[in-house]
Design a protein around this motif. Structure first.
Motif, PDB file in Angstrom:
ATOM      1  N   GLY A  32      -6.890  11.370  -6.875  1.00  0.00           N
ATOM      2  CA  GLY A  32      -6.214  10.935  -8.095  1.00  0.00           C
ATOM      3  C   GLY A  32      -5.029  10.045  -7.785  1.00  0.00           C
ATOM      4  O   GLY A  32      -4.599   9.917  -6.637  1.00  0.00           O
ATOM      5  N   THR A  33      -4.507   9.416  -8.830  1.00  0.00           N
ATOM      6  CA  THR A  33      -3.333   8.545  -8.720  1.00  0.00           C
ATOM      7  C   THR A  33      -2.353   8.912  -9.819  1.00  0.00           C
ATOM      8  O   THR A  33      -2.760   9.158 -10.967  1.00  0.00           O
TER       9      THR A  33
ATOM     10  N   TYR B 100       0.837  -1.189   0.000  1.00  0.00           N
ATOM     11  CA  TYR B 100       0.000   0.000   0.000  1.00  0.00           C
ATOM     12  C   TYR B 100       0.878   1.247   0.000  1.00  0.00           C
ATOM     13  O   TYR B 100       0.518   2.274   0.556  1.00  0.00           O
ATOM     14  N   SER B 101       2.049   1.146  -0.637  1.00  0.00           N
ATOM     15  CA  SER B 101       2.972   2.279  -0.653  1.00  0.00           C
ATOM     16  C   SER B 101       2.365   3.426  -1.450  1.00  0.00           C
ATOM     17  O   SER B 101       1.633   3.224  -2.418  1.00  0.00           O
ATOM     18  N   GLY B 102       2.675   4.653  -1.048  1.00  0.00           N
ATOM     19  CA  GLY B 102       2.088   5.800  -1.700  1.00  0.00           C
ATOM     20  C   GLY B 102       0.582   5.830  -1.577  1.00  0.00           C
ATOM     21  O   GLY B 102      -0.106   6.460  -2.389  1.00  0.00           O
ATOM     22  N   ARG B 103       0.047   5.139  -0.554  1.00  0.00           N
ATOM     23  CA  ARG B 103      -1.399   4.996  -0.333  1.00  0.00           C
ATOM     24  C   ARG B 103      -2.107   4.522  -1.609  1.00  0.00           C
ATOM     25  O   ARG B 103      -3.215   4.926  -1.929  1.00  0.00           O
ATOM     26  N   THR B 104      -1.422   3.623  -2.317  1.00  0.00           N
ATOM     27  CA  THR B 104      -1.955   3.055  -3.553  1.00  0.00           C
ATOM     28  C   THR B 104      -1.968   1.539  -3.419  1.00  0.00           C
ATOM     29  O   THR B 104      -0.938   0.931  -3.110  1.00  0.00           O
ATOM     30  N   GLN B 105      -3.135   0.915  -3.669  1.00  0.00           N
ATOM     31  CA  GLN B 105      -3.199  -0.535  -3.564  1.00  0.00           C
ATOM     32  C   GLN B 105      -2.380  -1.186  -4.673  1.00  0.00           C
ATOM     33  O   GLN B 105      -2.564  -0.864  -5.851  1.00  0.00           O
ATOM     34  N   HIS B 106      -1.491  -2.086  -4.277  1.00  0.00           N
ATOM     35  CA  HIS B 106      -0.725  -2.852  -5.255  1.00  0.00           C
ATOM     36  C   HIS B 106      -1.612  -4.020  -5.697  1.00  0.00           C
ATOM     37  O   HIS B 106      -1.635  -5.088  -5.075  1.00  0.00           O
ATOM     38  N   LEU B 107      -2.322  -3.809  -6.755  1.00  0.00           N
ATOM     39  CA  LEU B 107      -3.391  -4.713  -7.179  1.00  0.00           C
ATOM     40  C   LEU B 107      -2.892  -6.119  -7.445  1.00  0.00           C
ATOM     41  O   LEU B 107      -3.405  -7.093  -6.885  1.00  0.00           O
ATOM     42  N   GLN B 108      -1.910  -6.253  -8.327  1.00  0.00           N
ATOM     43  CA  GLN B 108      -1.473  -7.593  -8.720  1.00  0.00           C
ATOM     44  C   GLN B 108      -0.852  -8.334  -7.539  1.00  0.00           C
ATOM     45  O   GLN B 108      -1.052  -9.543  -7.392  1.00  0.00           O
ATOM     46  N   ALA B 109      -0.118  -7.629  -6.688  1.00  0.00           N
ATOM     47  CA  ALA B 109       0.493  -8.278  -5.527  1.00  0.00           C
ATOM     48  C   ALA B 109      -0.572  -8.794  -4.571  1.00  0.00           C
ATOM     49  O   ALA B 109      -0.530  -9.957  -4.134  1.00  0.00           O
ATOM     50  N   ALA B 110      -1.543  -7.949  -4.235  1.00  0.00           N
ATOM     51  CA  ALA B 110      -2.592  -8.359  -3.302  1.00  0.00           C
ATOM     52  C   ALA B 110      -3.460  -9.459  -3.892  1.00  0.00           C
ATOM     53  O   ALA B 110      -3.854 -10.404  -3.194  1.00  0.00           O
ATOM     54  N   ALA B 111      -3.756  -9.351  -5.182  1.00  0.00           N
ATOM     55  CA  ALA B 111      -4.589 -10.368  -5.820  1.00  0.00           C
ATOM     56  C   ALA B 111      -3.868 -11.707  -5.901  1.00  0.00           C
ATOM     57  O   ALA B 111      -4.476 -12.770  -5.722  1.00  0.00           O
ATOM     58  N   LEU B 112      -2.554 -11.666  -6.145  1.00  0.00           N
ATOM     59  CA  LEU B 112      -1.764 -12.894  -6.168  1.00  0.00           C
ATOM     60  C   LEU B 112      -1.794 -13.575  -4.811  1.00  0.00           C
ATOM     61  O   LEU B 112      -2.052 -14.778  -4.700  1.00  0.00           O
TER      62      LEU B 112
ATOM     63  N   ILE C 134      -4.077  -0.169  -8.310  1.00  0.00           N
ATOM     64  CA  ILE C 134      -5.441   0.342  -8.411  1.00  0.00           C
ATOM     65  C   ILE C 134      -5.365   1.861  -8.467  1.00  0.00           C
ATOM     66  O   ILE C 134      -4.719   2.493  -7.630  1.00  0.00           O
ATOM     67  N   GLU C 135      -6.011   2.462  -9.476  1.00  0.00           N
ATOM     68  CA  GLU C 135      -5.955   3.919  -9.597  1.00  0.00           C
ATOM     69  C   GLU C 135      -7.253   4.549  -9.105  1.00  0.00           C
ATOM     70  O   GLU C 135      -8.303   3.923  -9.104  1.00  0.00           O
ATOM     71  N   HIS C 136      -7.138   5.802  -8.694  1.00  0.00           N
ATOM     72  CA  HIS C 136      -8.264   6.543  -8.105  1.00  0.00           C
ATOM     73  C   HIS C 136      -8.476   7.858  -8.850  1.00  0.00           C
ATOM     74  O   HIS C 136      -8.510   8.934  -8.239  1.00  0.00           O
ATOM     75  N   ASN C 137      -8.582   7.772 -10.157  1.00  0.00           N
ATOM     76  CA  ASN C 137      -8.742   8.964 -10.980  1.00  0.00           C
ATOM     77  C   ASN C 137     -10.192   9.117 -11.434  1.00  0.00           C
ATOM     78  O   ASN C 137     -10.701   8.293 -12.199  1.00  0.00           O
ATOM     79  N   PRO C 138     -10.888  10.143 -10.978  1.00  0.00           N
ATOM     80  CA  PRO C 138     -12.257  10.375 -11.441  1.00  0.00           C
ATOM     81  C   PRO C 138     -12.297  10.652 -12.942  1.00  0.00           C
ATOM     82  O   PRO C 138     -11.315  11.133 -13.530  1.00  0.00           O
TER      83      PRO C 138
ATOM     84  N   ASN D  97      10.152   2.562 -10.467  1.00  0.00           N
ATOM     85  CA  ASN D  97       8.851   3.206 -10.527  1.00  0.00           C
ATOM     86  C   ASN D  97       8.266   3.254  -9.126  1.00  0.00           C
ATOM     87  O   ASN D  97       8.785   2.625  -8.206  1.00  0.00           O
ATOM     88  N   ALA D  98       7.163   3.958  -8.968  1.00  0.00           N
ATOM     89  CA  ALA D  98       6.413   3.965  -7.710  1.00  0.00           C
ATOM     90  C   ALA D  98       5.104   4.725  -7.918  1.00  0.00           C
ATOM     91  O   ALA D  98       5.050   5.676  -8.705  1.00  0.00           O
ATOM     92  N   PRO D  99       4.036   4.304  -7.215  1.00  0.00           N
ATOM     93  CA  PRO D  99       2.745   4.990  -7.344  1.00  0.00           C
ATOM     94  C   PRO D  99       2.502   5.974  -6.203  1.00  0.00           C
ATOM     95  O   PRO D  99       3.137   5.894  -5.143  1.00  0.00           O
ATOM     96  N   TYR D 100       1.557   6.879  -6.420  1.00  0.00           N
ATOM     97  CA  TYR D 100       1.183   7.865  -5.404  1.00  0.00           C
ATOM     98  C   TYR D 100      -0.296   8.205  -5.576  1.00  0.00           C
ATOM     99  O   TYR D 100      -0.733   8.517  -6.696  1.00  0.00           O
ATOM    100  N   THR D 101      -1.065   8.126  -4.508  1.00  0.00           N
ATOM    101  CA  THR D 101      -2.489   8.440  -4.548  1.00  0.00           C
ATOM    102  C   THR D 101      -2.804   9.530  -3.525  1.00  0.00           C
ATOM    103  O   THR D 101      -2.262   9.525  -2.420  1.00  0.00           O
ATOM    104  N   PHE D 102      -3.674  10.444  -3.911  1.00  0.00           N
ATOM    105  CA  PHE D 102      -4.089  11.520  -3.001  1.00  0.00           C
ATOM    106  C   PHE D 102      -5.617  11.570  -2.936  1.00  0.00           C
ATOM    107  O   PHE D 102      -6.318  11.185  -3.881  1.00  0.00           O
TER     108      PHE D 102
END
Length: 524
Positions: free
Chosen positions: A431-432, A183-195, A496-500, A451-456
């Motif tokens: 957004g992400t 959950y780094s950068g407050r972004t769900q690591h989708l493939q990791a969690a799903a795996l 997982i992205e959070h972009n409206p 790389n790395a993700p970031y969500t706000f």
């Protein structure tokens, strides 16, 4: 919303195949003996009497009335792996004078209970297995070690915080901070969690708490974010750092640069805060791929280091490991190892790339820059030096912000953690964004460096705000004649992205707070 369950099932099958998981492992392994040591398959009563399926390997002649005592190593299995996972390594350790007890973590395969995800019952299980080993084998109570890959690494570190008998740990491809891992950068690591979730359902019995957490995580139920973070912290060795330091176990940490489940940053941060004997090793690869060949008995640097670590700290062997530089890195670009006195010395030099001007991009569209596929992409980088690539000149500037350095006259040896600082203005409150660092050749083809993700969330539309983001740590050599490029877009299949709908992001560099990318370089 994507289809995480389908992805999870497919990824779990790939992971199981890569690590030697066979459907036949549901069956109880037959009893076996070896000319040099003996193997027994036993049931051990874990916390609350839960049956843990285990195997015990003892040195030749042990228990034959000699009264001799041997150092003991306890090996909890990896997530979704059967109890025979470590049998080859266990026999090697027994050949060199160790009692080894490997057990199937609760909730998986034939062990009882439900999957607790390294919760208190798993930690208590580890102590129960140590109790059993001391009562039923010629194990020396003053020389207890624990080790494991992935899930077994996390449980070993947690156990070292709660059981003072543990004197040495080798935690391979594990985690210190579960939140910073998936959950780094407050972004769900989708493939990791799903795996992880899919593999858990395929090979074990997830408990109600895990089911709820996984459901909330994958469905982006932000109302439960506080509960999810508290759940993860409870299972993070970093939360028990004071206890680990007080107990004084010698801790060896090993991981891969491209670990898409437990990225290396959180291990490096944890390592720096350890106060006892410690060692940190990073190598090319993805999750558990650096250790995998050793599980089949093939030559393996990670397992060789783990054996040396135990030999010194449990048997007192003067093998020199305590005199080596404690931070050992293997670059993704070269075949040799580099030694450092500590983590902060890894990227002692710093080069800042100015991110001038202003760039606006539309969200919700994948530009073509991405971090690859969990387990697969970084395995290819490990084996054939083929990381994910993108044509930087062809990336659509409507969906990707792009900044490039000058062309370098000399090789740039990137070591450590690149850091992005920029100012973002969004047309929506959430957004992400995903930042990528590329090595760009003369023809514009970029090879992914990190790389790395970031969500706000909760931002005022139209109001600028600062963003500070650490990219995943790495060791990569940029050849002379190449340049570095920073690419930022808003969609990556890993996350997982959070972009409206209709959101736009503007990246700017105010005079009072310039934007930059700080790139750590090896001191020559």
């Amino acid at each position: 919303m994507r289809a995480p369950l389908t992805l999870a099932v497919s990824a779990a099958l790939v992971a199981g195949t890569a690590l030697g998981l066979a459907p036949a492992a549901h069956a109880a392994p037959p009893a076996a003996t070896d000319a040099a040591n003996s193997v027994r398959f036993v049931d051990i009563a874990g916390d609350g009497g839960t049956v843990l399926k285990a195997n015990v390997v003892t040195p030749a002649g042990a228990g034959a009335g000699t009264g001799a005592r041997y150092p003991v190593i306890v090996l909890p299995t990896s997530w979704a792996m059967p109890q025979i996972e470590y049998l080859v390594q266990a026999k090697k350790l027994a050949d060199s004078g160790y009692v080894v007890v490997s057990y199937n973590s609760r909730g998986f395969w034939q062990s009882g209970g439900e999957i607790e995800t390294a919760g208190p019952k798993d930690v208590a299980d580890a102590s129960k297995v140590i109790d059993w080993a001391l009562a039923n084998t010629p194990a020396d109570p003053a020389k207890v070690g624990m080790a494991g890959v992935s899930y077994g690494a996390g449980i070993s570190l947690l156990a070292a915080a709660h059981d003072k008998r543990i004197k040495a740990v080798a935690a391979l491809s594990g985690w210190a901070d579960l939140i910073e891992s998936i959950y780094s950068g407050r972004t769900q690591h989708l493939q990791a969690a799903a795996l992880l979730g899919g593999a858990g359902y395929l090979t074990g019995r997830p408990g109600p708490e895990l089911k709820a957490i996984l459901g909330d995580f994958l469905s982006s139920n932000l109302a439960k974010e506080g509960e999810m973070i508290a759940w993860g912290e409870k299972r993070s060795p970093a939360a028990y750092l004071d206890r680990i330091n007080a107990n004084g176990a010698a801790i060896m940490l090993g991981n891969a640069w491209g670990d898409t489940i437990f990225p290396p940053n959180q291990y490096a941060s944890f390592y720096e805060k350890l106060q006892g004997p410690k060692r940190l090793e990073f190598r090319p690869g993805d999750h558990a791929t650096a250790e995998a060949t050793g599980l089949f008995g093939l030559p393996n640097d990670t397992w060789t280091s783990a054996h040396r670590w135990f030999d010194h700290h449990l048997k007192g062997v003067d093998n020199g490991i305590d005199r080596e530089q404690p931070v050992q890195l293997k670059s993704r670009s070269t075949g040799g190892y580099e030694g450092y006195p500590d983590w902060k010395s890894v990227g002692a030099n710093e080069r800042k790339i100015a991110l001038g001007g202003s760039q606006r991009i539309w969200a919700n569209i994948d530009s073509g820059a991405n971090g690859g596929v969990v387990l697969l992409s970084n395995l290819l980088d490990q084996l054939i030096k083929a990381p994910p690539v993108a044509s930087i000149p062809l990336l659509p500037r409507s969906f990707a912000g792009v900044w490039q350095s000058e062309r370098y006259d000399t090789p740039q040896r990137v070591r450590g953690t690149a850091k992005l600082h920029t100012t973002v203005t969004s047309t929506k409150e959430s957004g992400t964004l995903v930042a990528y660092l590329y090595d760009v050749g003369p023809l514009g083809l970029g090879k992914l460096v990190s790389n790395a993700p970031y969500t706000f969330h909760g931002k005022t539309p139209g109001t600028p705000f600062p963003v500070d983001l650490e990219l995943f740590s790495t060791a990569y050599d940029v050849p002379a004649g190449h340049r570095l490029a920073l690419v930022v877009d808003t969609v990556d299949p890993l996350y997982i992205e959070h972009n409206p709908t209709g959101a736009q992001l503007t990246f700017s560099s105010p005079a009072a707070d310039p934007s930059y990318l700080s790139v750590p370089l090896r001191a020559e």
